[in-house]
Design a protein around this motif. Structure first.
Motif, PDB file in Angstrom:
ATOM      1  N   ILE A  54       0.808  -1.105   0.112  1.00  0.00           N
ATOM      2  CA  ILE A  54      -0.121  -0.037   0.122  1.00  0.00           C
ATOM      3  C   ILE A  54       0.909   1.255  -0.380  1.00  0.00           C
ATOM      4  CG2 ILE A  54      -1.812   0.905   1.420  1.00  0.00           C
ATOM      5  CD1 ILE A  54      -2.390  -1.786   1.997  1.00  0.00           C
ATOM      6  N   ILE A  57       2.906   1.732  -3.402  1.00  0.00           N
ATOM      7  CA  ILE A  57       1.455   2.137  -4.316  1.00  0.00           C
ATOM      8  C   ILE A  57       1.644   3.882  -3.931  1.00  0.00           C
ATOM      9  CG2 ILE A  57      -0.860   2.716  -5.529  1.00  0.00           C
ATOM     10  CD1 ILE A  57      -0.421  -0.391  -4.505  1.00  0.00           C
ATOM     11  N   LEU A  61       2.878   6.889  -6.697  1.00  0.00           N
ATOM     12  CA  LEU A  61       1.539   7.921  -7.360  1.00  0.00           C
ATOM     13  C   LEU A  61       2.860   9.256  -7.021  1.00  0.00           C
ATOM     14  CD1 LEU A  61      -0.938   8.688  -8.325  1.00  0.00           C
ATOM     15  CD2 LEU A  61      -1.651   8.394  -6.043  1.00  0.00           C
ATOM     16  N   HIS A 472       5.319  -8.327 -16.388  1.00  0.00           N
ATOM     17  CA  HIS A 472       5.329  -7.017 -14.920  1.00  0.00           C
ATOM     18  C   HIS A 472       7.165  -6.969 -14.950  1.00  0.00           C
ATOM     19  CE1 HIS A 472       6.280  -6.712 -10.343  1.00  0.00           C
ATOM     20  NE2 HIS A 472       5.634  -5.327 -11.017  1.00  0.00           N
ATOM     21  N   THR A 476       8.789  -3.441 -16.658  1.00  0.00           N
ATOM     22  CA  THR A 476       9.828  -3.215 -15.081  1.00  0.00           C
ATOM     23  C   THR A 476      11.260  -2.936 -15.241  1.00  0.00           C
ATOM     24  OG1 THR A 476       7.614  -4.004 -13.598  1.00  0.00           O
ATOM     25  CG2 THR A 476      10.084  -2.741 -12.456  1.00  0.00           C
ATOM     26  N   PHE A 526       5.478   2.468 -13.500  1.00  0.00           N
ATOM     27  CA  PHE A 526       4.700   2.662 -12.667  1.00  0.00           C
ATOM     28  C   PHE A 526       3.024   2.066 -12.786  1.00  0.00           C
ATOM     29  CE2 PHE A 526       0.263   4.363  -9.930  1.00  0.00           C
ATOM     30  CZ  PHE A 526       1.200   4.635  -8.315  1.00  0.00           C
ATOM     31  N   ALA A 527       2.347   2.567 -13.905  1.00  0.00           N
ATOM     32  CA  ALA A 527       0.525   1.600 -14.197  1.00  0.00           C
ATOM     33  C   ALA A 527       1.149  -0.253 -14.397  1.00  0.00           C
ATOM     34  CB  ALA A 527       0.554   1.732 -15.264  1.00  0.00           C
ATOM     35  N   GLN A 529       3.075  -2.055 -12.129  1.00  0.00           N
ATOM     36  CA  GLN A 529       2.979  -2.155 -10.880  1.00  0.00           C
ATOM     37  C   GLN A 529       1.730  -2.599 -10.520  1.00  0.00           C
ATOM     38  OE1 GLN A 529       6.171  -3.025 -10.143  1.00  0.00           O
ATOM     39  NE2 GLN A 529       6.278  -2.265 -11.723  1.00  0.00           N
ATOM     40  N   LEU A 530       1.054  -1.039 -10.879  1.00  0.00           N
ATOM     41  CA  LEU A 530      -0.997  -1.931 -10.300  1.00  0.00           C
ATOM     42  C   LEU A 530      -1.317  -3.135 -10.877  1.00  0.00           C
ATOM     43  CD1 LEU A 530      -2.169   1.483 -11.013  1.00  0.00           C
ATOM     44  CD2 LEU A 530      -1.233   0.652  -9.033  1.00  0.00           C
ATOM     45  N   LEU A 531      -0.520  -3.454 -12.330  1.00  0.00           N
ATOM     46  CA  LEU A 531      -0.730  -4.924 -13.016  1.00  0.00           C
ATOM     47  C   LEU A 531      -0.479  -5.838 -11.985  1.00  0.00           C
ATOM     48  CD1 LEU A 531      -2.185  -6.278 -14.838  1.00  0.00           C
ATOM     49  CD2 LEU A 531       0.621  -6.750 -16.669  1.00  0.00           C
ATOM     50  N   VAL A 533      -0.490  -5.267  -8.593  1.00  0.00           N
ATOM     51  CA  VAL A 533      -0.864  -5.684  -7.519  1.00  0.00           C
ATOM     52  C   VAL A 533      -2.383  -6.898  -7.585  1.00  0.00           C
ATOM     53  CG1 VAL A 533      -2.787  -4.351  -6.009  1.00  0.00           C
ATOM     54  CG2 VAL A 533      -0.064  -3.581  -6.263  1.00  0.00           C
ATOM     55  N   PHE A 534      -3.060  -6.396  -8.984  1.00  0.00           N
ATOM     56  CA  PHE A 534      -3.780  -7.068  -9.626  1.00  0.00           C
ATOM     57  C   PHE A 534      -3.850  -8.822  -9.757  1.00  0.00           C
ATOM     58  CE2 PHE A 534      -5.800  -9.379 -12.947  1.00  0.00           C
ATOM     59  CZ  PHE A 534      -7.257  -9.406 -12.118  1.00  0.00           C
TER      60      PHE A 534
END
Length: 605
Positions: A54, A57, A61, A472, A476, A526-527, A529-531, A533-534
């Motif tokens: 968390i 992220i 951001l 990823h 990255t 960064f985007a 990294q959200l992949l 997290v999903f």
């Protein structure tokens, strides 16, 4: 040879064996005691991991926001004003005070709450009992407290983002006099008090955890688990804990003195200062340089508090997926020890520009260059472990190899900064930003990802999605180099760091297109990294189930425990250890677990 056929059998009956008391706790636990105030080291590791994610992220951001400013300083983004208000983003542009707050909080969050708390807290908690052969930590209660102090520190730091004057804005190092004078700026007011309070709580968390890790490793190893049979992950975590226990109290003392200067009228760091309007402060006799000594006495060991656990994780992943013994086990342990000792002797290389005595500076130059020797030993041993190995390119293996790459390339640029003559020219430029991020930030993150992908099946009993994992990694890894490598050239040209707008310098206008490129790549990276997290949270519930205790064909003890170990780890007796942790490709066998006794004609390593 299948993995299942090679696994040494472990008895799982629970009626005719003497169960450790901890092994039965999971039958009696409520939701609160199991998932919230848990004393099970595996659950605490997951708490550290998810809290760290968390924070990653949030911190990531923030970097996107200030890269937006650096890449497009003349653009107006109305959405910024809509979200942050006219005080912080008037006319859709990030204001100077907000920019410095973002940079400060980004550094603090990533260094301490992600790469220290998230990395060490996760893997020290998860691996120490499982790889040493223990039911739990030496003190499960203190272990629980270490997480909740970490969580409390997180809440205080998060709160500082929402107060009227904004969060701390004095840089992640919070140098005085900016941090010691409440009237110096908006970011020196309440946000700085919350920053100091949060960091003090974080230090308490680190000390509770570190003492627990050391005690467990030294006292709770299973029968036959001598120190020379410990996996390199445990050696790395042990030295990391020692670094933290010895250096974090120095930071705490420095922060307490800073609080005294801010609120009690003392002059530890303040002396002969005039503020706006020509008013002289009553302080005299203090030295802002004293704070730098105290901060960097923690700050440089902190670099190794971050990188040593990643080194341990990468060593394990490389050996397992090369299907080869780690090259030079004792040299690896010795280099970890050397790094630990030298980490305390190089802090003033951050202070070459403070007017440090040149002779004293030369001593720190020598020690700084000397610490490259054990690091080079580790790199050589990783490369020779890979050499002619039967390599499996799992996601964890790719991240481990990526770690070796960034550690080499980022470490080489450290030679420039370790030389005091060159550092004076490069210190406040983007060169330092590039070096610091590649050798520590990116490398630490890649090592963390390697560990998550490798031990996820043991954590959750499921696999992460491979396609998403490979996407990823490649974005990255490529993104990290595309973001930070060009910054070296900007720094060599003199482009200063910590400025939000370079348009007033004609000599630096040439970097406008390059800064836009870096910012664009940063947003893409960064985007992705959200992949991740999903993929992580989806796989916890919907990932392919693990059907074998030992899916990677590893030799270490954690893979002898049930697929989803209960509180106590092993349902029966704790396995006994008979050999070192890297018996791969031996006697015609792909791997031999640590629990398998030596054959009649077999010699111990």
């Amino acid at each position: 040879m299948s993995n299942e056929a090679s696994i040494h059998p472990v008895t799982e009956t629970s009626h005719d064996v003497h169960l450790d008391e901890h092994a039965m706790h999971h039958h009696k636990e409520t939701f609160i005691t199991k998932y919230v105030f848990s004393q099970d080291h595996k659950m605490i590791s997951k708490q550290f991991l998810i809290t760290g994610m968390i924070w990653a992220i949030i911190g990531g951001l923030m970097s996107v926001l200030f890269r937006l400013q650096l890449g497009y300083p003349d653009e107006h983004f109305q959405i910024l004003q809509d979200v942050f208000g006219s005080k912080w983003a008037a006319n859709g542009q990030i204001q100077p005070e907000f920019y410095y707050a973002l940079v400060t909080m980004h550094g603090t969050i990533l260094v301490f709450f992600v790469l220290t708390g998230g990395l060490s807290g996760t893997f020290a908690n998860f691996l120490i009992p499982l790889q040493c052969g223990a039911r739990d930590m030496a003190s499960p209660f203190l272990n629980m407290l270490s997480y909740w102090f970490f969580f409390g520190a997180s809440i205080v730091m998060l709160t500082s983002l929402f107060i009227e004057t904004g969060p701390a804005a004095g840089g992640w190092t919070s140098y005085p006099p900016l941090s010691a004078l409440r009237d110096a700026s908006e970011g020196s007011k309440g946000g700085m008090d919350l920053w100091i309070t949060s960091m003090a709580m974080f230090v308490v968390s680190s000390l509770l955890g570190g003492l627990n890790y050391i005690s467990t490793i030294l006292n709770l190893r299973t029968k036959g688990m001598s120190m020379t049979r410990l996996p390199l992950t445990i050696w790395a975590i042990l030295f990391t804990a020692i670094l933290g226990v010895l250096s974090f109290p120095v930071l705490l003392s420095g922060l307490i003195l800073l609080l005294f200067d801010r609120h009690a009228g003392t002059s530890f760091y303040l002396s002969d200062i005039f503020i706006a309007g020509g008013k002289a402060l009553p302080n005299e006799g203090g030295s802002a340089i004293l704070y730098q000594h105290l901060f960097w006495f923690l700050g440089h060991p902190e670099v190794y508090i971050i990188i040593l656990p990643a080194m341990g994780l990468v060593s394990e992943v490389l050996s397992v997926n090369s299907r080869k013994p780690i090259f030079g086990y004792m040299a690896m342990v010795g280099s970890l020890f050397a790094i630990t000792v030298l980490a305390f002797l190089v802090w003033a290389h951050h202070m070459f520009v403070t007017g440090l005595n040149p002779f004293l500076g030369s001593v720190f130059v020598l020690l700084t260059l000397l610490i490259a020797v054990p690091s080079a030993i580790k790199v050589f041993n990783w490369l020779t472990t890979l050499w002619r190995g039967n390599i499996r390119f799992t996601p964890a293996m790719l991240f481990a190899i990526g770690f070796v790459s960034t550690f080499i390339s980022g470490g080489l640029t450290g030679i420039f900064l370790g030389n005091s003559t060159l550092d004076i020219q490069l210190h406040d430029t983007m060169f330092v930003v590039a070096h610091f991020h590649i050798v520590m930030g990116v490398s630490g993150i890649l090592g963390m990802f390697a560990g998550i992908y490798h031990w996820f099946p043991k954590m959750y009993g499921r696999y992460m999605n491979n396609v998403l994992s490979y996407i990823h990694f490649w974005i990255t890894f490529a993104g990290a180099y595309l973001i930070f490598w060009p910054m070296h050239y900007e720094g060599l040209a003199g482009l200063p760091r910590r400025y939000l707008d370079y348009r007033q310098w004609i000599s630096f206008n040439q970097f406008g297109d390059l800064n836009r490129f870096i910012s664009t790549v940063a947003m893409i990276t960064f985007a992705v990294q959200l992949l991740f997290v999903f993929n992580f949270f989806y796989s916890i519930f919907k990932g392919r189930r693990v059907m074998s205790r030992n899916p990677w064909g590893s030799t270490t003890l954690e893979w002898t425990a049930p697929i989803r170990p209960g509180h106590g780890n092993w349902p029966g007796e704790i396995p006994e250890v008979h050999r070192w942790p890297y018996d791969y490709a031996k006697d015609g066998r792909e791997f031999i677990p640590q629990t398998e006794p030596l054959g009649s004609k077999e010699s111990a390593h």
